[in-house]
Enzyme design. Structure first.
Site, short mmCIF file in Angstrom:
data_model
loop_
_atom_site.label_atom_id
_atom_site.label_comp_id
_atom_site.label_asym_id
_atom_site.label_seq_id
_atom_site.Cartn_x
_atom_site.Cartn_y
_atom_site.Cartn_z
N LYS A 116 -10.34 -4.81 4.28
CA LYS A 116 -10.78 -3.43 4.22
C LYS A 116 -11.97 -3.23 3.28
CE LYS A 116 -6.41 -1.18 5.46
NZ LYS A 116 -5.73 -2.37 5.96
N GLU A 200 -8.81 4.80 -2.81
CA GLU A 200 -9.49 5.83 -2.02
C GLU A 200 -9.01 7.21 -2.44
OE1 GLU A 200 -10.26 3.70 2.32
OE2 GLU A 200 -8.64 5.15 2.08
N HIS A 235 3.48 6.08 8.79
CA HIS A 235 2.23 5.40 9.14
C HIS A 235 2.27 4.72 10.51
CE1 HIS A 235 0.93 6.16 5.03
NE2 HIS A 235 2.00 5.54 4.58
N ARG A 297 -9.35 -5.31 18.62
CA ARG A 297 -8.50 -5.63 19.77
C ARG A 297 -8.33 -4.38 20.61
NH1 ARG A 297 -3.95 -2.94 18.16
NH2 ARG A 297 -3.49 -2.92 15.94
#
Length: 617
Positions: A116, A200, A235, A297
């Protein structure tokens, strides 16, 4: 175009790929574990090869066996589907090195977007907006705390190698940061072997918006518009839709153009998804949407994009992997109507969403929608793989039309004896806030009380069960209680059993219920029922010391012995299903009067495992 294709996956996505490949005249080869030998995807492929035992680590994750199967069958190409090895750069390189066509992202692109922090740095360089935060190499707790303090709370700690909600912690205050950092890093180390994190800014009203992108080997890249995947639980996506509600033309152009820039920044080829997080507190706006990550993907939710664009994305994958240019230019793509997809899982929402496994004696869906499923009636949901039974996919002329179709589809779904989230999906799709498009990632948590069905049957279920057994009871003086007293209510009182518990029902009414083999289906729920048995002794529960299996699964551990004294809350047994463990505790102080199972036993839901006798007071 390739002539033969090995699908390195299973279930629903394998069937999906087989369907398109065979339409294109491509010979298909399925690989399967021993427990999957009887699955529909194995039967539907032109050829099939067993590659190992049930555990994915001994079958679907065995790169050597997949390559051996490809060589043995003369496959020209390998499609990894999604999950398993679909984003494994090492496997992609091995496929290419073997002289086979890899129907997936280039290995370099997979690596570039796999971490990330590195991915966000690339996006910054490409002019793609990213969430405010810290991506630095200094991973000392002091530096991470200082950066979090600067960003301002709440913040999100994310493992750079994370995924699926693992290695992620929300921190609301500076005083909690150190503890949450340690927890996040422990989980990241265990799940990914990498403790590095990024920080973040936590978006208070977040929406998950992603853009479908496609690139070819000729340097072209396009987008196929956006999807909204904000309806999530822990999530994990539950309902996805396309396009995103509240998305105006200017914001769509900005986010989709950014997604194409992101794909070009890593020389992307094939199907990919650029995921963004949006601040939905005051509607969607281009200046409040930031890059989150890229999935290199095909996505589970790709059918909603297919529905609104009229394109077959698997066909696009196969053509691009064969060296052909993209089938459409950007100006040839447009949005038609609205599409939604709901993931039907083998789980019991009224019992903490515990997994449910077992035979599928009944598996029936309404007509008028697309069903992508890896199983069929008469098959089985095993504890070894993903618990998704099917994807319910609807397409309407408008969002209102699509929500109504999805709610009806979920209500009309019939599955037995495996438990599902169909009623939960029906309630979510019909909730006024969802229908109005007021959705963010906290929607399910906020509305849980309204969305999760009760463990006990509703009045409508009891009334329908009573109506169903009344004809068989006509004239029975022991069950027909009408007119028992001169001043009695003339309506019948019916004694029924629903899911093994007795109920006295005054008003019998069939309503919209459907009956199949002593199972009642209503609004996505399923209930066994019948006349009350004369020998009924009452349902077991913690009040009488009965320890019942809350889910079908395997007895992982038996921690007590018959005759043993136990204290309230003491662990007695541990069950396992779909990699989830559930400890069963003593309901009160007492003695183990009965012990019905041993370690390794497979038990259905509701099985009596043990019974505790109360100790003398």
């Amino acid at each position: 175009m390739m002539n033969s294709l090995l699908i390195a996956n299973r279930g629903e996505i394998a069937r999906r790929i087989i369907r398109t490949a065979q339409r294109l005249g491509i010979r298909t080869i399925a690989v399967h574990s021993d427990v999957d030998a009887g699955m529909p995807f194995v039967r539907e492929a032109d050829e099939a090869v067993c590659i190992g035992t049930a555990a994915a680590t001994d079958s679907y994750l065995r790169q050597d066996r997949l390559l051996e199967a490809a060589w043995a069958t003369g496959a020209e190409a390998i499609h990894p589907g999604y999950g398993f090895l679909s984003e494994n750069a090492t496997f992609a390189e091995a496929v290419i090195a073997a002289g086979l066509i890899w129907v997936g992202a280039p290995p370099a692109s997979i690596r570039a977007m796999g971490l990330k922090d590195a991915a966000k740095e690339r996006m910054i360089a490409a002019g793609v907006p990213v969430t405010p935060g810290y991506l630095g190499a200094d991973q000392s707790p002091e530096r991470l705390q200082a950066e979090a303090d600067t960003i301002a709370y709440p913040v999100l700690i994310k493992a750079v190698a994370g995924g699926g909600g693992k290695g992620m912690r929300k921190v609301d205050a500076a005083a909690d940061f150190a503890t949450m950092l340690e927890s996040c890093q422990r989980e990241a180390a265990a799940s990914f072997g990498n403790t590095q994190v990024l920080i973040e800014k936590y978006i208070l009203s977040p929406r998950h918006i992603e853009v479908q992108v496609f690139g070819d080997m000729h340097g072209q890249a396009v987008h196929l518009f956006e999807r909204d995947c904000s309806l999530q639980r822990r999530h994990q996506k539950v309902i996805e839709e396309a396009p995103a509600p509240g998305m105006d033309a200017a914001t769509r152009a900005a986010i989709c153009d950014a997604a194409v820039r992101a794909a070009k920044a890593v020389d992307y080829v094939g199907a990919g998804t650029i995921e963004f997080i949006a601040d939905g507190s005051d509607g969607l706006s281009a200046d409040r949407i930031w890059f989150m990550e890229m999935n290199t993907r095909l996505q589970v939710e790709h059918p909603v994009t297919e529905a609104i664009t009229g394109q077959d994305l698997v066909e696009w994958q196969l053509r691009v992997a064969s060296g052909e240019p993209l089938p459409k230019r950007q100006d040839e793509l447009s949005i038609d109507g609205w599409a939604m997809e709901a993931r039907l899982y083998a789980e019991n929402p009224s019992n903490g969403f515990l997994p449910s496994t077992g035979p599928l004696d009944r598996l029936h869906f309404p007509t008028g929608l697309r069903i992508d499923s890896g199983v069929e009636e008469g098959g089985e949901v095993t504890p070894y793989y993903d618990p998704m039974i099917a994807k319910l996919i609807v397409h309407g002329t408008s969002r209102h039309h699509a929500t109504a179709k999805l709610a009806a589809a979920a209500r009309g779904t019939q599955v037995w004896p495996v438990r599902t989230n169909a009623a939960f999906l029906a309630r979510a799709a019909a909730h006024p806030d969802f229908v109005a498009g007021r959705v963010d990632t906290g929607f399910i948590e906020r509305h849980a009380d309204a969305l999760i069905p009760a463990a006990e049957p509703s009045a409508a279920v009891l009334a329908a069960a009573a109506a169903a057994i009344l004809p068989a009871m006509a004239g029975d003086p022991w069950t027909d209680l009408r007119g028992f007293r001169a001043n009695a209510d003339p309506s019948p009182q019916v004694e029924v059993e629903v899911s093994g518990k007795p109920y006295l029902v005054r008003d019998a009414a069939a309503g919209d219920a459907m009956i199949a083999n002593d199972v009642l289906f209503l609004d996505g729920e399923a209930w066994s029922f019948g006349p009350r048995r004369a020998d009924h002794a009452g349902g077991g529960g913690e009040g009488d010391g009965a320890i019942l299996s809350p889910m079908p699964g395997r007895v992982l551990a038996v921690l007590v012995a018959a005759g043993q004294t136990v204290a309230k809350g003491e662990r007695m047994l541990v069950l396992e299903a779909m990699k989830m463990e559930q400890a069963l505790l003593a309901p009160f102080d007492g003695v183990v009067a009965e012990l019905k199972v041993s370690e390794g036993a497979q038990v259905p839901e509701g099985t009596l495992l043990a019974r505790i006798a109360r100790g003398e007071s």
